[in-house]
Scaffold this motif. Structure first.
Motif, PDB file in Angstrom:
ATOM      1  N   LEU A  18       0.856  -1.184   0.000  1.00 49.60           N
ATOM      2  CA  LEU A  18       0.000   0.000   0.000  1.00 49.60           C
ATOM      3  C   LEU A  18       0.891   1.233   0.000  1.00 49.60           C
ATOM      4  O   LEU A  18       1.655   1.466   0.930  1.00 49.60           O
ATOM      5  N   TYR A  19       0.771   2.018  -1.056  1.00 49.44           N
ATOM      6  CA  TYR A  19       1.555   3.253  -1.183  1.00 49.44           C
ATOM      7  C   TYR A  19       0.659   4.463  -0.893  1.00 49.44           C
ATOM      8  O   TYR A  19       0.940   5.257  -0.019  1.00 49.44           O
ATOM      9  N   ARG A  20      -0.421   4.587  -1.650  1.00 49.41           N
ATOM     10  CA  ARG A  20      -1.456   5.580  -1.369  1.00 49.41           C
ATOM     11  C   ARG A  20      -2.799   4.868  -1.476  1.00 49.41           C
ATOM     12  O   ARG A  20      -3.073   4.217  -2.487  1.00 49.41           O
ATOM     13  N   VAL A  21      -3.649   5.019  -0.467  1.00 46.81           N
ATOM     14  CA  VAL A  21      -4.949   4.338  -0.511  1.00 46.81           C
ATOM     15  C   VAL A  21      -6.126   5.277  -0.342  1.00 46.81           C
ATOM     16  O   VAL A  21      -7.251   4.924  -0.649  1.00 46.81           O
ATOM     17  N   GLY A  22      -5.909   6.485   0.172  1.00 45.07           N
ATOM     18  CA  GLY A  22      -7.007   7.418   0.381  1.00 45.07           C
ATOM     19  C   GLY A  22      -7.718   7.156   1.694  1.00 45.07           C
ATOM     20  O   GLY A  22      -7.487   6.153   2.382  1.00 45.07           O
ATOM     21  N   ASN A  23      -8.616   8.073   2.041  1.00 46.85           N
ATOM     22  CA  ASN A  23      -9.356   7.973   3.302  1.00 46.85           C
ATOM     23  C   ASN A  23     -10.505   6.982   3.183  1.00 46.85           C
ATOM     24  O   ASN A  23     -11.121   6.845   2.130  1.00 46.85           O
ATOM     25  N   ASN A  24     -10.796   6.306   4.273  1.00 57.05           N
ATOM     26  CA  ASN A  24     -11.947   5.394   4.350  1.00 57.05           C
ATOM     27  C   ASN A  24     -11.932   4.371   3.218  1.00 57.05           C
ATOM     28  O   ASN A  24     -12.951   4.118   2.572  1.00 57.05           O
ATOM     29  N   SER A  25     -10.783   3.798   2.988  1.00 60.93           N
ATOM     30  CA  SER A  25     -10.637   2.868   1.871  1.00 60.93           C
ATOM     31  C   SER A  25     -11.275   1.520   2.174  1.00 60.93           C
ATOM     32  O   SER A  25     -10.983   0.900   3.208  1.00 60.93           O
ATOM     33  N   PRO A  26     -12.130   1.015   1.266  1.00 59.98           N
ATOM     34  CA  PRO A  26     -12.664  -0.336   1.450  1.00 59.98           C
ATOM     35  C   PRO A  26     -11.586  -1.405   1.377  1.00 59.98           C
ATOM     36  O   PRO A  26     -11.767  -2.505   1.904  1.00 59.98           O
ATOM     37  N   ILE A  27     -10.456  -1.090   0.722  1.00 59.42           N
ATOM     38  CA  ILE A  27      -9.322  -2.021   0.699  1.00 59.42           C
ATOM     39  C   ILE A  27      -8.930  -2.362   2.133  1.00 59.42           C
ATOM     40  O   ILE A  27      -8.745  -3.531   2.495  1.00 59.42           O
ATOM     41  N   VAL A  28      -8.790  -1.353   2.950  1.00 63.39           N
ATOM     42  CA  VAL A  28      -8.372  -1.546   4.336  1.00 63.39           C
ATOM     43  C   VAL A  28      -9.435  -2.317   5.104  1.00 63.39           C
ATOM     44  O   VAL A  28      -9.120  -3.207   5.912  1.00 63.39           O
ATOM     45  N   ASP A  29     -10.694  -2.017   4.862  1.00 62.24           N
ATOM     46  CA  ASP A  29     -11.780  -2.738   5.535  1.00 62.24           C
ATOM     47  C   ASP A  29     -11.711  -4.232   5.234  1.00 62.24           C
ATOM     48  O   ASP A  29     -11.900  -5.070   6.128  1.00 62.24           O
ATOM     49  N   HIS A  30     -11.448  -4.567   3.971  1.00 67.02           N
ATOM     50  CA  HIS A  30     -11.374  -5.987   3.594  1.00 67.02           C
ATOM     51  C   HIS A  30     -10.159  -6.665   4.232  1.00 67.02           C
ATOM     52  O   HIS A  30     -10.238  -7.832   4.649  1.00 67.02           O
ATOM     53  N   LEU A  31      -9.040  -5.958   4.309  1.00 70.54           N
ATOM     54  CA  LEU A  31      -7.858  -6.541   4.954  1.00 70.54           C
ATOM     55  C   LEU A  31      -8.112  -6.786   6.438  1.00 70.54           C
ATOM     56  O   LEU A  31      -7.710  -7.819   6.993  1.00 70.54           O
ATOM     57  N   ILE A  32      -8.799  -5.859   7.072  1.00 69.78           N
ATOM     58  CA  ILE A  32      -9.137  -6.031   8.492  1.00 69.78           C
ATOM     59  C   ILE A  32     -10.090  -7.198   8.675  1.00 69.78           C
ATOM     60  O   ILE A  32      -9.927  -8.023   9.590  1.00 69.78           O
ATOM     61  N   GLU A  33     -11.070  -7.301   7.782  1.00 71.60           N
ATOM     62  CA  GLU A  33     -12.017  -8.416   7.854  1.00 71.60           C
ATOM     63  C   GLU A  33     -11.297  -9.746   7.672  1.00 71.60           C
ATOM     64  O   GLU A  33     -11.594 -10.733   8.363  1.00 71.60           O
ATOM     65  N   ALA A  34     -10.338  -9.763   6.753  1.00 70.14           N
ATOM     66  CA  ALA A  34      -9.573 -10.992   6.527  1.00 70.14           C
ATOM     67  C   ALA A  34      -8.805 -11.396   7.784  1.00 70.14           C
ATOM     68  O   ALA A  34      -8.780 -12.575   8.164  1.00 70.14           O
ATOM     69  N   ALA A  35      -8.179 -10.427   8.435  1.00 70.36           N
ATOM     70  CA  ALA A  35      -7.433 -10.725   9.665  1.00 70.36           C
ATOM     71  C   ALA A  35      -8.362 -11.246  10.749  1.00 70.36           C
ATOM     72  O   ALA A  35      -8.025 -12.191  11.482  1.00 70.36           O
ATOM     73  N   ARG A  36      -9.528 -10.656  10.863  1.00 69.00           N
ATOM     74  CA  ARG A  36     -10.495 -11.097  11.873  1.00 69.00           C
ATOM     75  C   ARG A  36     -11.026 -12.485  11.585  1.00 69.00           C
ATOM     76  O   ARG A  36     -11.454 -13.202  12.485  1.00 69.00           O
ATOM     77  N   ASN A  37     -10.993 -12.858  10.292  1.00 68.29           N
ATOM     78  CA  ASN A  37     -11.455 -14.190   9.905  1.00 68.29           C
ATOM     79  C   ASN A  37     -10.334 -15.227   9.952  1.00 68.29           C
ATOM     80  O   ASN A  37     -10.497 -16.343   9.453  1.00 68.29           O
ATOM     81  N   GLY A  38      -9.215 -14.838  10.528  1.00 65.72           N
ATOM     82  CA  GLY A  38      -8.147 -15.805  10.742  1.00 65.72           C
ATOM     83  C   GLY A  38      -7.158 -15.959   9.608  1.00 65.72           C
ATOM     84  O   GLY A  38      -6.297 -16.851   9.656  1.00 65.72           O
ATOM     85  N   LYS A  39      -7.255 -15.109   8.570  1.00 61.09           N
ATOM     86  CA  LYS A  39      -6.252 -15.179   7.497  1.00 61.09           C
ATOM     87  C   LYS A  39      -4.939 -14.573   7.985  1.00 61.09           C
ATOM     88  O   LYS A  39      -4.926 -13.676   8.828  1.00 61.09           O
ATOM     89  N   ASP A  40      -3.865 -15.048   7.426  1.00 63.05           N
ATOM     90  CA  ASP A  40      -2.571 -14.427   7.705  1.00 63.05           C
ATOM     91  C   ASP A  40      -2.416 -13.251   6.742  1.00 63.05           C
ATOM     92  O   ASP A  40      -2.286 -13.445   5.534  1.00 63.05           O
ATOM     93  N   VAL A  41      -2.460 -12.048   7.282  1.00 60.73           N
ATOM     94  CA  VAL A  41      -2.446 -10.840   6.448  1.00 60.73           C
ATOM     95  C   VAL A  41      -1.157 -10.061   6.712  1.00 60.73           C
ATOM     96  O   VAL A  41      -0.855  -9.712   7.849  1.00 60.73           O
ATOM     97  N   THR A  42      -0.421  -9.792   5.630  1.00 54.10           N
ATOM     98  CA  THR A  42       0.793  -8.986   5.696  1.00 54.10           C
ATOM     99  C   THR A  42       0.647  -7.809   4.747  1.00 54.10           C
ATOM    100  O   THR A  42       0.293  -7.991   3.574  1.00 54.10           O
ATOM    101  N   VAL A  43       0.897  -6.613   5.253  1.00 58.19           N
ATOM    102  CA  VAL A  43       0.757  -5.414   4.430  1.00 58.19           C
ATOM    103  C   VAL A  43       2.047  -4.606   4.512  1.00 58.19           C
ATOM    104  O   VAL A  43       2.535  -4.308   5.605  1.00 58.19           O
ATOM    105  N   VAL A  44       2.585  -4.281   3.351  1.00 58.66           N
ATOM    106  CA  VAL A  44       3.746  -3.399   3.278  1.00 58.66           C
ATOM    107  C   VAL A  44       3.225  -1.982   3.098  1.00 58.66           C
ATOM    108  O   VAL A  44       2.708  -1.627   2.030  1.00 58.66           O
ATOM    109  N   VAL A  45       3.301  -1.176   4.143  1.00 58.98           N
ATOM    110  CA  VAL A  45       2.826   0.212   4.105  1.00 58.98           C
ATOM    111  C   VAL A  45       4.018   1.129   3.911  1.00 58.98           C
ATOM    112  O   VAL A  45       4.946   1.124   4.733  1.00 58.98           O
ATOM    113  N   GLU A  46       4.006   1.885   2.838  1.00 60.09           N
ATOM    114  CA  GLU A  46       5.112   2.806   2.586  1.00 60.09           C
ATOM    115  C   GLU A  46       4.868   4.106   3.348  1.00 60.09           C
ATOM    116  O   GLU A  46       4.086   4.954   2.909  1.00 60.09           O
ATOM    117  N   LEU A  47       5.532   4.238   4.475  1.00 58.77           N
ATOM    118  CA  LEU A  47       5.341   5.416   5.321  1.00 58.77           C
ATOM    119  C   LEU A  47       5.870   6.686   4.672  1.00 58.77           C
ATOM    120  O   LEU A  47       5.466   7.790   5.032  1.00 58.77           O
TER     121      LEU A  47
END
Length: 692
Positions: free
Chosen positions: A381-410
């Protein structure tokens, strides 16, 4: 052609200056505003884009040049110009650009808006009802948040926030403490809107607006009771916005960046904008306080923050003054509500944004987040914007027990703060967040889904030329590829291992990647075309990129031209190669497309005899992208997809004679006219073809 008496291809005369080329791009953007065939409110936006681009140019490029100059770094660039020389030329071209911006604003835009019932009401045009309403607005909404500051030995010149609106006020009289008034500053907080719409009960036109600066000017004396205001003058300072963090000498990059962000708004000044009416003594006082010279002052023929007028675009409900709306095509797989995994397994899927909807990418993540067979999701993730559904889906995946790794470019410029918040949000739900690689920004666009199918693991990959940003996917042209190709899946897996762990350079099967194989891969493919040309075979290169300045690539393109390779470059922004030089680059043509959508896709095509190759990438042909960033470049292996991208991104754009500009050998651009050819707009043709 004969290769005798080969010229010195490192000669500075063969290279244009990067910074000056970047300013020229803003002239092309402003030309869109000046184009009467463009809808009026879109012309307003183009003006604002040219202004905000210029802001960023000073915050970054000019700031870096001034830093080098201040510390005695006089080493010239490939063009042979020293930092001092470049700064002088930047001022000359910026003065011309600023004059053109305000001439258009005052002489064309304001009268044209007025004719359409959209007016910025000047103070001398307020009627009694409007003045009364605005005075009430000032007292109730503005005055309570202002903190006027008198300047005297007890009140020294304050810190002024980057790009904020301020007024220098000249006073006469004595205040409540008996002090002689002389000078004061009024700082407009960011919380205040810069444009105020008059309500219908006092407006004379359907859309009457007033600048905040006009209200401050008119009711200034209410801030200084008992004193006389002799004059008030707007000013705006632009500061260095580059973040300087020694990544190898900090324990936590996120904490170090957070500290830098806290002071960025007050970093070293690089430009001072003042109104044309500002007296020389006031200008001199401001200049001295900001430690700037006369060369850093730019006088404005209107509001110093003219870019803020873009705020009215969404407030004015006039579809006839905007580009016609269009409906993005949604993938048939999504509309049929089939499993995207089944569809990708059958064949690769290409998405061409903004003509095709980004919803397909969102749907892939949504399905992955809930699919019980999905084991892991990895994403950059380089730029995603505010209130991104991308982030919501990644959070949902983590809550559902998936192994989620995100490279965030600070360190994504101007998105650092948003990305810090994003990283914290992901970490709170158990997502493994990685900040990339020390010393290298992660600019690659990758999504990897690992799924168990029939007792074995299969990888699904999305690779793209643009960011995972739902908003920009509607206004930027980009390509995205979804594939289950085993080699590409393995390559993506290796790249994520490289980003999240420690290890040696990985050898990839299909992908090229910076800072390791992409630069050498491009060099090798240009050389291959040279070999074909020298052997008497057809040889051609077409590249669509956003910028070109990497010296080795340019020098080899010159060699390719001398060998007879035909080269067409579609470079949206800054290009430091000089095309059309006899004996050097007469076989190189460079064009720039500036239209409704921001051209952002990167596509490289090499003729390679009878076996052409076409690649999409996150990287421009710039030194930073090829050598100092993590980037990906992926081949289009499906012949149908390869043909489609060649047609839509290359031949289509080479035929454009409506929004295309030709780069001349001297570094200037001329607009391409249809001549006897049929008018052709690349972007309009794609809207018609894909969106119907």
């Amino acid at each position: 052609m004969s290769m005798t008496a080969a010229p010195d291809l490192a000669d500075p005369g063969l290279y244009l200056n990067r910074e000056l080329a970047q300013i020229e791009f803003n002239f092309r953007v402003l030309a869109q505003a000046e184009d009467a065939s463009v809808p009026l409110l879109e012309r307003l936006r183009y003006l604002c884009i040219s202004c905000t681009n210029l802001d960023e140019f000073f915050e970054v490029r000019v700031a870096i040049l001034k830093h080098h100059h201040a510390f005695g770094d006089v080493r010239p660039g490939p063009d042979g110009m020293s930092a001092s020389d470049v700064l002088t030329r930047i001022r000359e071209r910026t003065l011309a650009l600023v004059k053109a911006q305000y001439d258009f604003f005052n002489d064309v835009l304001l009268p044209s808006l007025d004719a359409e019932g959209i007016r910025f009401v000047a103070r001398d045009a307020w009627n009694a009802k409007q003045r009364s309403w605005l005075q009430g607005y000032f007292r109730n909404e503005i005055l309570p948040v202002l903190s006027p500051l008198g300047l005297d030995p007890a009140h020294p010149f304050p810190r002024i926030l980057n790009k904020s609106l301020n007024l220098a006020v000249v006073l006469k009289g004595k205040d409540a403490f008996g002090r002689d008034g002389n000078m004061a500053l009024v700082r407009a907080p960011r919380s205040l809107p810069r444009i105020i719409r008059l309500p219908s009960e006092v407006a004379e036109r359907p859309y009457d607006f007033v600048f905040l600066s006009s209200i401050l000017h008119e009711f200034m004396e209410e801030m200084f009771p008992g004193m006389k205001v002799r004059g008030a003058y707007q000013f705006r300072v632009t500061r260095n916005s580059e973040l300087f963090v020694d990544e190898e000498d900090v324990e936590n990059l996120a904490l170090a960046l957070r500290d830098e962000l806290n002071i960025r708004g007050y970093a070293k000044p690089v430009r001072l904008e003042i109104t044309e009416q500002c007296p020389k003594p006031i200008a001199r006082m401001l200049m001295q306080n900001f430690e700037l010279s006369e060369q850093d002052i730019y006088r404005c023929g209107g509001p110093v923050n003219v870019s803020r007028i873009t705020a009215i675009y969404d407030q004015v409900d006039r579809p006839d003054l905007k580009f016609p709306t269009f409906v993005q095509r949604v993938s048939k797989t999504v509309t049929e509500e089939r499993s995207l995994f089944d569809a990708i397994r059958e064949r690769d899927i290409l998405l061409h944004h903004p003509f095709e909807s980004f919803s397909t990418v969102l749907e892939l993540l949504r399905q992955a987040s809930t699919d019980p067979d999905v084991l892991a999701i990895k994403q950059t993730l380089y730029r995603v914007g505010n209130n991104s559904p991308i982030v919501d889906h990644l959070i949902e995946a983590a809550r559902n027990g998936k192994d989620v790794t995100v490279v965030v470019e600070l360190r994504a410029r101007f998105d650092e703060e948003a990305n810090l918040k994003l990283a914290n949000r992901l970490q709170e739900v158990g997502v493994q967040v990685v900040y990339g690689v020390v010393g290298y920004k992660t600019h690659a666009k990758m999504l990897l889904v690992v799924r168990r199918e029939r007792g074995a693991l299969r990888r699904y990959v999305h690779l793209a030329t643009g960011n995972y940003h739902q908003m920009t996917s509607r206004i930027y042209t980009d390509f995205g590829l979804m594939t289950a190709h085993p080699d590409i899946g393995e390559d993506a897996h290796q790249l994520f291992l490289q980003l999240s762990g420690l290890g040696t350079i990985v050898k990839l099967k299909r992908l090229l990647h910076s800072p390791f194989t992409l630069h050498t891969g491009i060099i090798a493919r240009i050389q291959r075309e040279i070999d074909h040309a020298e052997a008497g075979r057809p040889a051609r290169i077409i590249a669509k990129i956003n910028a070109l300045n990497e010296e080795d690539v340019i020098e080899l393109l010159y060699r390719a031209s001398r060998a007879g390779v035909q080269i067409d470059l579609i470079v949206r922004g800054a290009c430091t190669l000089r095309p059309g030089l006899p004996g050097i680059s007469e076989n190189i043509r460079v064009r720039s497309i500036v239209g409704r959508f921001l051209e952002h896709s990167r596509v490289y095509w090499f003729q390679n005899g009878d076996e052409p190759e076409i690649w999409c990438s996150s990287a421009d042909w710039m030194e930073r992208n090829l050598l100092r960033r993590v980037e990906t470049c992926f081949p289009l292996l499906d012949p149908a997809i390869a043909h489609r991208v060649y047609d839509e991104a290359l031949t289509n754009y080479l035929a454009d004679n409506q929004q295309a500009w030709r780069l001349l050998p001297n570094g200037s651009y001329e607009r391409i006219a249809p001549g006897e050819d049929m008018p052709h707009s690349a972007q309009q043709s794609l809207l018609a073809k894909i969106c119907g």
